[in-house]
Structures are given as structure tokens and as C-alpha cells.
Design a protein around this motif. Structure first.
Motif, PDB file in Angstrom:
ATOM      1  N   PHE A  58       0.841  -1.194   0.000  1.00 11.17           N
ATOM      2  CA  PHE A  58       0.000   0.000   0.000  1.00 11.17           C
ATOM      3  C   PHE A  58       0.873   1.241   0.000  1.00 11.17           C
ATOM      4  O   PHE A  58       2.040   1.216   0.417  1.00 11.17           O
ATOM      5  CB  PHE A  58      -0.930   0.031   1.224  1.00 11.17           C
ATOM      6  N   VAL A  59       0.298   2.329  -0.472  1.00 10.67           N
ATOM      7  CA  VAL A  59       0.941   3.636  -0.394  1.00 10.67           C
ATOM      8  C   VAL A  59      -0.137   4.659  -0.093  1.00 10.67           C
ATOM      9  O   VAL A  59      -1.287   4.502  -0.522  1.00 10.67           O
ATOM     10  CB  VAL A  59       1.689   3.972  -1.715  1.00 10.67           C
ATOM     11  N   THR A  60       0.218   5.675   0.679  1.00 10.40           N
ATOM     12  CA  THR A  60      -0.736   6.748   0.951  1.00 10.40           C
ATOM     13  C   THR A  60      -0.114   8.088   0.623  1.00 10.40           C
ATOM     14  O   THR A  60       1.111   8.259   0.658  1.00 10.40           O
ATOM     15  CB  THR A  60      -1.192   6.771   2.428  1.00 10.40           C
ATOM     16  N   MET A  61      -0.983   9.048   0.326  1.00  8.34           N
ATOM     17  CA  MET A  61      -0.553  10.436   0.093  1.00  8.34           C
ATOM     18  C   MET A  61      -1.507  11.354   0.841  1.00  8.34           C
ATOM     19  O   MET A  61      -2.726  11.137   0.822  1.00  8.34           O
ATOM     20  CB  MET A  61      -0.583  10.750  -1.408  1.00  8.34           C
ATOM     21  N   ILE A  62      -0.954  12.359   1.500  1.00  3.25           N
ATOM     22  CA  ILE A  62      -1.768  13.431   2.059  1.00  3.25           C
ATOM     23  C   ILE A  62      -1.406  14.699   1.306  1.00  3.25           C
ATOM     24  O   ILE A  62      -0.283  14.829   0.805  1.00  3.25           O
ATOM     25  CB  ILE A  62      -1.582  13.578   3.589  1.00  3.25           C
ATOM     26  N   SER A  63      -2.339  15.624   1.194  1.00  8.98           N
ATOM     27  CA  SER A  63      -2.104  16.784   0.333  1.00  8.98           C
ATOM     28  C   SER A  63      -3.062  17.913   0.651  1.00  8.98           C
ATOM     29  O   SER A  63      -4.165  17.690   1.166  1.00  8.98           O
ATOM     30  CB  SER A  63      -2.315  16.368  -1.126  1.00  8.98           C
ATOM     31  N   ASP A  64      -2.643  19.159   0.303  1.00 10.87           N
ATOM     32  CA  ASP A  64      -3.566  20.297   0.346  1.00 10.87           C
ATOM     33  C   ASP A  64      -4.366  20.379  -0.949  1.00 10.87           C
ATOM     34  O   ASP A  64      -5.261  21.220  -1.078  1.00 10.87           O
ATOM     35  CB  ASP A  64      -2.818  21.610   0.620  1.00 10.87           C
ATOM     36  N   TYR A 101       3.817  21.701  -6.534  1.00  9.02           N
ATOM     37  CA  TYR A 101       5.179  22.190  -6.376  1.00  9.02           C
ATOM     38  C   TYR A 101       6.047  21.131  -5.693  1.00  9.02           C
ATOM     39  O   TYR A 101       7.194  20.910  -6.061  1.00  9.02           O
ATOM     40  CB  TYR A 101       5.173  23.479  -5.539  1.00  9.02           C
ATOM     41  N   SER A 102       5.518  20.467  -4.671  1.00 14.39           N
ATOM     42  CA  SER A 102       6.350  19.523  -3.925  1.00 14.39           C
ATOM     43  C   SER A 102       5.588  18.244  -3.605  1.00 14.39           C
ATOM     44  O   SER A 102       4.391  18.271  -3.307  1.00 14.39           O
ATOM     45  CB  SER A 102       6.849  20.158  -2.618  1.00 14.39           C
TER      46      SER A 102
END
Ligand SMILES: CC(C)(COP(=O)(O)OP(=O)(O)OC[C@H]1O[C@@H](n2cnc3c(N)ncnc32)[C@H](O)[C@@H]1OP(=O)(O)O)[C@@H](O)C(=O)NCCC(=O)NCCS
Length: 140
Positions: A58-64, A101-102
Motif C-alpha cells: 500500500f501507499v498513501t498520500m496526504i495533500s492540500d 510544487y512539492s
């Protein structure tokens, strides 16, 4: 036999067995599932062959959702490593983030070459860690 999906609707806590290898204290499967569901984006690698109804990675991403994202978790179960599953999870979680951007993550120095494959750069960082936030769980 590996199926990749971001659809978590069929995932049960018992499908999340065996992760957090080597962690003295680690999330319970229920807390793990809540992490997946609470993420901006999560991709799982399912081994849904008849005898193995489990999540192999699994992989997760958090983001604005605008400019910045962070990848807190990527793990492939030991029995499934070195088959390209981590690479495919990274490819899928990064897809569509070109406008950001990042995209950052924290890893051991030995893994920096692995992440350079995805265009990432090695850097330094600072972190806060609170093991007591991890729900106590039975041994893996
Ligand atoms: C790192 C990890 C996600 C890679 O997943 P994977 O499915 O095994 O990786 P892939 O099959 O896509 O790629 C394998 C490559 O990664 C490299 N790799 C895997 N673990 C590594 C490590 N700890 N240090 C350096 N390289 C590593 C392998 O040497 C291999 O290199 P090669 O392609 O030149 O032979 C997996 O090994 C894992 O879950 N490790 C334990 C948890 C972890 O470290 N997670 C990352 C937290 S930042």
C-alpha cells in the motif's frame, strides 16, 4: 495476480495483515484502515487469488490539493518484495500530481536511490515522532 486499486470500499481490517515489519509498536489493522481511508489518496496492491485475500502493499498520500503533497507510508509485504509492486504503487500515487510544487517523503538514506527513480531528490529533514499514537496491537 496483483490488482491495483484506490477503491477501499471492500477492504476489511483482516486483509491488512503483516505490515509494519520490524516496528516495536505499530498501528492495529483497524487504525491502518482508517489511515488509508483518511488519506488524500491511497493505492493498494491486492492479491485476491482464491487462497490469499490480502493486501500485498500500500501507499498513501496526504495533500492540500493545490501545491503540496506528502507520502507518509509505502510498504510491500516481505513475500511480495522485489517484484515491482512498490514501483507500481509509487507510479500510481504520483500520477496526476504534476501540478504540485512539492511531493515529499522521509526515508532512510539507503532508500534515497530507490526514490530517485521517480525523479525525487535526496534532502535533509526534521521530524517529530510519537510512538504512543500507534494503537497497541497483537504481534504480527
Ligand atoms: C521499499 C519497498 C517499498 C520497495 O518495494 P518493492 O515492491 O520491494 O520494490 P520494487 O520491486 O519496486 O523495487 C525493488 C528495488 O528496490 C530496492 N530496495 C528495496 N528495499 C530497499 C532498501 N531497504 N534499501 C535499498 N534498496 C531497496 C531493491 O534493491 C530493488 O532494486 P533493483 O530494482 O535495483 O533490484 C519495500 O522493500 C518495503 O516495503 N520495504 C520495507 C518498508 C519500507 O522501507 N518502506 C519505505 C518507507 S520510506
Amino acid at each position: 495476480v496483483i490488482r491495483y486499486t484506490d477503491d477501499l470500499s471492500e477492504v476489511r481490517p483482516d486483509m491488512l495483515r503483516g505490515f509494519f515489519v520490524g516496528w516495536p509498536r505499530h498501528p492495529s489493522p483497524a487504525q491502518h484502515l482508517a489511515v488509508l481511508r483518511g488519506s488524500y489518496r491511497a493505492v493498494i496492491a491486492l492479491d485476491d487469488t482464491a487462497d490469499a485475500d490480502l493486501i500485498a502493499g500500500f501507499v498513501t498520500m496526504i495533500s492540500d490539493g493545490v501545491l503540496t503533497a506528502f507520502i507518509p507510508w509505502l510498504e510491500v509485504l516481505p513475500g511480495y518484495q522485489d517484484q515491482g509492486i512498490g514501483t507500481e504503487l509509487m507510479r500510481r500515487v504520483l500520477a496526476g500530481t504534476e501540478r504540485f510544487y512539492s511531493v515529499d517523503l522521509v526515508c532512510d538514506a539507503e532508500l534515497v536511490p530507490y526514490y530517485k527513480r521517480f525523479g525525487m531528490l535526496g534532502t535533509s529533514g526534521a521530524v517529530l515522532r510519537r510512538p504512543e499514537a500507534l494503537e497497541k496491537d497483537t504481534p504480527l
